[in-house]
Enzyme design. Structure first.
Site, PDB file in Angstrom:
ATOM      1  CB  SER A 107      -0.981  -0.105   1.171  1.00  0.00           C
ATOM      2  OG  SER A 107      -1.938   1.007   0.961  1.00  0.00           O
ATOM      3  CG  ASP A 231      -6.830  -3.594  -2.615  1.00  0.00           C
ATOM      4  OD1 ASP A 231      -7.439  -2.706  -2.145  1.00  0.00           O
ATOM      5  OD2 ASP A 231      -5.528  -3.532  -2.957  1.00  0.00           O
ATOM      6  CG  HIS A 259      -5.131  -3.023   0.653  1.00  0.00           C
ATOM      7  ND1 HIS A 259      -4.790  -2.570  -0.502  1.00  0.00           N
ATOM      8  CD2 HIS A 259      -4.565  -2.265   1.670  1.00  0.00           C
ATOM      9  CE1 HIS A 259      -3.880  -1.570  -0.178  1.00  0.00           C
ATOM     10  NE2 HIS A 259      -3.819  -1.191   1.104  1.00  0.00           N
TER      11      HIS A 259
END
Length: 281
Positions: A107, A231, A259
């Protein structure tokens, strides 16, 4: 059995907290955690580190998170914090005598990995981006709940947010519960709240972390880009975009995965990652 050690290292005049394993191994992998509320190296990576037992693995709490020292007055925008984190990782490598390392970024940690390559490309080898920020993606409702989390920093709000990170929380009930408990302890610390609300200020958005295509095409490093198909925080199309602009990148999409690939698909991702880091993929 892989032993994970906790330690602190001085970086640019403040203490960085990190997890470390496999210090005797010749190659180093640095794991960079994401940017959600209460995120730490431990909640992102402690369960995944033993799957990389043939490497020296470092997982720092990035400045602004966890047990790393928090600045009294940090930058007022996300780009300033990214610069601080670039300098933090480079200082950490210098302090530990690490000339070159592989990078794995989840991320916001993926965006940081690419910013590190822009700053010091010669210090890094192979790079894996997982559900990475830094590509071309429009903020989802889930992301907006994340960046405005402290408008309602309750346990129930954190539970909702955490379950949204994964595809099927019923399969990970114990893991999700432990992550929520650990992260809730973090978000209640005043210095964590102060840092979070500064880098996700009303004038700052995750889109600031985007890496220009002109920069991407100047990164010759081998990249393994992975994403969960379901995600909802960073759309898979963002990783497709990165793979299209990076000159030496391959892409893998995990089905029935949100995610956190390193949690939901830990074994499969570890096999893929080890093969990639060895140069066989």
């Amino acid at each position: 059995m892989t032993e994970i050690h906790e330690r602190t290292v001085t970086t640019n005049g403040y203490s960085t907290f990190l997890l470390e394993s496999g210090a005797e191994n010749p190659e180093t992998v640095i794991l960079l955690h994401g940017g959600g509320p209460g995120a730490t190296a431990s909640s992102n990576w402690r369960g995944f580190m033993p799957l990389l037992s043939e490497y020296r693995v470092l997982a720092p709490d990035l400045v602004g998170y966890g047990r790393t020292d928090h600045p009294d007055e940090g930058p007022a925008a996300l780009l300033g914090w990214l610069r601080m984190r670039v300098e933090q990782v480079l200082a950490l490598m210098d302090a530990l005598g690490i000339a070159r390392a592989h990078l794995v970024g989840n991320s916001m940690g993926g965006a940081l990995a690419m910013h590190l390559l822009m700053a010091e490309p010669g210090r890094f080898q192979r790079v894996s981006l997982m559900g990475s920020a830094g590509g071309e993606a429009h903020p989802t409702p889930e992301v907006m709940r994340m960046v405005t989390f402290y408008k309602d920093p309750s346990m129930s709000a954190l539970e909702n947010l955490t379950t949204w990170f994964v595809y099927d929380e019923d399969l990970l009930d114990r893991s999700v519960s432990s992550i929520v408990a650990e992260r809730h302890r973090e978000i209640m610390r005043p210095e964590v709240r102060r840092s979070y609300t500064r880098f996700f200020s009303p004038t700052s958005t995750p889109a600031e972390a985007a890496v220009p295509p002109s920069a991407l095409r100047r990164m010759p490093h081998p990249f393994l880009v992975v994403h969960g198909r379901e995600d909802r925080f960073v759309a898979p199309e963002s990783s497709v975009y990165l793979q299209q602009h990076l000159p030496n990148a391959q892409l893998h999409i995990f089905e029935k995965c949100g995610h956190w690939v390193q949690i939901e698909k830990a074994q499969g991702y570890a096999v893929l990652l080890r093969t990639f880091l060895s140069g066989a993929l």
